[in-house]
Motif scaffolding. Structure first.
Motif, PDB file in Angstrom:
ATOM      1  N   HIS A   1       2.098  -3.743 -47.092  1.00 63.16           N
ATOM      2  CA  HIS A   1       1.476  -2.559 -47.647  1.00 63.16           C
ATOM      3  C   HIS A   1       1.233  -3.112 -49.030  1.00 63.16           C
ATOM      4  N   TRP A   2       2.436  -3.610 -49.844  1.00 61.66           N
ATOM      5  CA  TRP A   2       2.075  -3.796 -51.318  1.00 61.66           C
ATOM      6  C   TRP A   2       1.231  -4.935 -51.611  1.00 61.66           C
ATOM      7  N   GLY A   3       1.202  -5.820 -50.796  1.00 59.24           N
ATOM      8  CA  GLY A   3       0.135  -7.114 -51.077  1.00 59.24           C
ATOM      9  C   GLY A   3      -1.427  -6.503 -50.689  1.00 59.24           C
ATOM     10  N   MET A   4      -1.340  -5.807 -49.657  1.00 62.17           N
ATOM     11  CA  MET A   4      -2.923  -5.322 -49.570  1.00 62.17           C
ATOM     12  C   MET A   4      -3.047  -4.165 -50.581  1.00 62.17           C
ATOM     13  N   ALA A   5      -2.327  -3.143 -50.944  1.00 62.51           N
ATOM     14  CA  ALA A   5      -2.454  -2.303 -51.983  1.00 62.51           C
ATOM     15  C   ALA A   5      -2.858  -3.186 -53.466  1.00 62.51           C
ATOM     16  N   LEU A   6      -2.183  -4.246 -53.826  1.00 61.64           N
ATOM     17  CA  LEU A   6      -2.516  -4.945 -54.929  1.00 61.64           C
ATOM     18  C   LEU A   6      -4.064  -5.604 -54.710  1.00 61.64           C
ATOM     19  N   ILE A   7      -4.322  -6.266 -53.759  1.00 59.17           N
ATOM     20  CA  ILE A   7      -5.401  -6.684 -53.530  1.00 59.17           C
ATOM     21  C   ILE A   7      -6.618  -5.692 -53.554  1.00 59.17           C
ATOM     22  N   TRP A   8      -6.250  -4.407 -52.910  1.00 54.25           N
ATOM     23  CA  TRP A   8      -7.468  -3.429 -52.715  1.00 54.25           C
ATOM     24  C   TRP A   8      -7.514  -2.984 -54.193  1.00 54.25           C
ATOM     25  N   ILE A   9      -6.469  -2.610 -54.977  1.00 56.90           N
ATOM     26  CA  ILE A   9      -6.788  -1.944 -56.173  1.00 56.90           C
ATOM     27  C   ILE A   9      -7.533  -3.179 -57.311  1.00 56.90           C
ATOM     28  N   VAL A  10      -7.111  -3.995 -57.267  1.00 57.48           N
ATOM     29  CA  VAL A  10      -7.657  -5.360 -58.111  1.00 57.48           C
ATOM     30  C   VAL A  10      -9.336  -5.295 -57.687  1.00 57.48           C
ATOM     31  N   ALA A  11      -9.571  -5.340 -56.380  1.00 60.99           N
ATOM     32  CA  ALA A  11     -10.776  -5.678 -55.926  1.00 60.99           C
ATOM     33  C   ALA A  11     -11.674  -4.479 -56.356  1.00 60.99           C
TER      34      ALA A  11
ATOM     35  N   GLN B   1     -19.668 -13.126 -61.832  1.00 65.15           N
ATOM     36  CA  GLN B   1     -18.315 -13.875 -61.623  1.00 65.15           C
ATOM     37  C   GLN B   1     -17.246 -12.910 -61.056  1.00 65.15           C
ATOM     38  N   LEU B   2     -17.461 -11.657 -61.605  1.00 62.57           N
ATOM     39  CA  LEU B   2     -16.512 -10.490 -61.081  1.00 62.57           C
ATOM     40  C   LEU B   2     -17.168 -10.076 -59.641  1.00 62.57           C
ATOM     41  N   THR B   3     -18.487 -10.095 -59.645  1.00 63.59           N
ATOM     42  CA  THR B   3     -18.828  -9.619 -58.039  1.00 63.59           C
ATOM     43  C   THR B   3     -18.290 -10.877 -57.225  1.00 63.59           C
ATOM     44  N   PHE B   4     -18.259 -12.160 -57.504  1.00 62.44           N
ATOM     45  CA  PHE B   4     -17.771 -13.318 -56.587  1.00 62.44           C
ATOM     46  C   PHE B   4     -16.051 -12.899 -56.254  1.00 62.44           C
ATOM     47  N   LEU B   5     -15.364 -12.512 -57.424  1.00 59.17           N
ATOM     48  CA  LEU B   5     -13.981 -12.360 -57.429  1.00 59.17           C
ATOM     49  C   LEU B   5     -13.480 -11.207 -56.525  1.00 59.17           C
ATOM     50  N   HIS B   6     -14.589 -10.114 -56.649  1.00 64.06           N
ATOM     51  CA  HIS B   6     -14.358  -8.759 -55.839  1.00 64.06           C
ATOM     52  C   HIS B   6     -14.729  -9.213 -54.379  1.00 64.06           C
ATOM     53  N   LYS B   7     -15.649  -9.718 -54.129  1.00 59.77           N
ATOM     54  CA  LYS B   7     -15.916 -10.000 -52.746  1.00 59.77           C
ATOM     55  C   LYS B   7     -14.848 -10.999 -52.086  1.00 59.77           C
ATOM     56  N   ALA B   8     -14.193 -12.165 -53.127  1.00 58.23           N
ATOM     57  CA  ALA B   8     -13.355 -12.995 -52.049  1.00 58.23           C
ATOM     58  C   ALA B   8     -12.122 -12.315 -52.122  1.00 58.23           C
ATOM     59  N   MET B   9     -11.667 -11.358 -52.989  1.00 56.33           N
ATOM     60  CA  MET B   9     -10.437 -10.543 -52.535  1.00 56.33           C
ATOM     61  C   MET B   9     -10.657  -9.318 -51.518  1.00 56.33           C
ATOM     62  N   ALA B  10     -11.701  -8.863 -51.701  1.00 58.60           N
ATOM     63  CA  ALA B  10     -11.896  -7.567 -50.562  1.00 58.60           C
ATOM     64  C   ALA B  10     -12.087  -7.928 -49.175  1.00 58.60           C
ATOM     65  N   SER B  11     -12.776  -9.177 -48.986  1.00 61.95           N
ATOM     66  CA  SER B  11     -12.824  -9.665 -47.717  1.00 61.95           C
ATOM     67  C   SER B  11     -11.651 -10.185 -47.105  1.00 61.95           C
ATOM     68  N   VAL B  12     -10.583 -10.388 -47.787  1.00 66.68           N
ATOM     69  CA  VAL B  12      -9.404 -10.741 -47.202  1.00 66.68           C
ATOM     70  C   VAL B  12      -8.925  -9.525 -46.390  1.00 66.68           C
ATOM     71  N   LEU B  13      -9.141  -8.352 -47.026  1.00 69.04           N
ATOM     72  CA  LEU B  13      -8.583  -7.224 -46.323  1.00 69.04           C
ATOM     73  C   LEU B  13      -9.100  -6.913 -44.988  1.00 69.04           C
ATOM     74  N   LEU B  14     -10.383  -7.519 -44.759  1.00 67.59           N
ATOM     75  CA  LEU B  14     -10.835  -7.319 -43.328  1.00 67.59           C
ATOM     76  C   LEU B  14      -9.978  -8.053 -42.223  1.00 67.59           C
ATOM     77  N   PHE B  15      -9.282  -9.133 -42.668  1.00 64.30           N
ATOM     78  CA  PHE B  15      -8.452  -9.957 -41.754  1.00 64.30           C
ATOM     79  C   PHE B  15      -6.948  -9.635 -41.782  1.00 64.30           C
ATOM     80  N   LEU B  16      -6.511  -9.055 -43.054  1.00 62.54           N
ATOM     81  CA  LEU B  16      -5.006  -8.559 -43.193  1.00 62.54           C
ATOM     82  C   LEU B  16      -5.148  -7.224 -42.303  1.00 62.54           C
ATOM     83  N   ILE B  17      -6.117  -6.287 -42.137  1.00 62.79           N
ATOM     84  CA  ILE B  17      -5.871  -5.011 -41.559  1.00 62.79           C
ATOM     85  C   ILE B  17      -5.582  -5.476 -39.929  1.00 62.79           C
TER      86      ILE B  17
END
Length: 186
Positions: free
Chosen positions: A15-25, A44-60
């Motif tokens: 919950h908290w890990g995904m929340a942190l990733i989601w909010i920052v992304a 570079q922000l777009t790269f970081l945004h995608k790198a973080m947000a895409s992790v959510l697809l696996f964590l969900i």
């Protein structure tokens, strides 16, 4: 009804890990799009945004499996049946729209634009569709409006959690806080 008093430590980490990733992304995405020239000229922000947000697809996937195999605490008896149904619907919306729909719409937009997504900087996601510049504006609008809707959903989730804690004075928020002695076994 569940007799569990608290979420498992694993559920809390998810919950908290995904929340942190989601909010920052989410914040990176807002800044990358709306203040592109000032803060994102080299993307570079777009790269970081995608790198973080895409992790959510696996964590969900992990989160849903964990949730289906480990009961959550029962809602407080003081909550009406209507409020309990509302809580269920709110959580379902968060899972479906914020944790699946938003990352999927970003993946679609990147695919349409022929822009790669490097998951956590480790590997590329395959394109969902063939590149098609005629769909670019539509894909961008879908992702952007979904992001704003998700901001409202997440903001509402936070407000309701704080209401439970400070006004209702029940254990809804406390059951999800890390480091509580009432943690269920992992």
């Amino acid at each position: 009804m569940s007799n569990v008093e608290s979420y498992t430590a694993t559920a809390k980490w998810l919950h908290w890990g995904m929340a942190l990733i989601w909010i920052v992304a989410w914040l990176f995405g807002i800044v990358a799009v709306h203040w592109r020239d000032e803060f994102n000229p080299q993307h570079q922000l777009t790269f970081l945004h995608k790198a973080m947000a895409s992790v959510l697809l696996f964590l969900i996937v992990l989160r849903v499996v964990w949730r289906l195999t480990h009961p959550s605490p029962a809602m407080p008896a003081t909550m009406s049946p209507l409020m309990k149904r509302g809580a269920f619907a709110g959580h379902l919306l968060l899972y479906c729209i914020a944790l699946v729909g938003l990352p999927m719409s970003g993946w679609y937009w990147s695919s349409v634009a022929d822009k790669p997504i490097l998951v956590a900087g480790l590997f590329l996601l395959p394109a969902l569709v063939e590149p098609d510049q005629s769909l670019y504006d539509l894909a961008k609008s879908i992702h952007t409006y979904t992001a704003w809707l998700c901001g409202v959903l997440v903001g509402g989730h936070v407000i309701v959690a704080l209401k439970h804690h400070f006004i209702d004075k029940d254990r809804v928020l406390a059951g999800m806080l890390p480091g509580r002695a009432t943690d269920a076994p992992s």
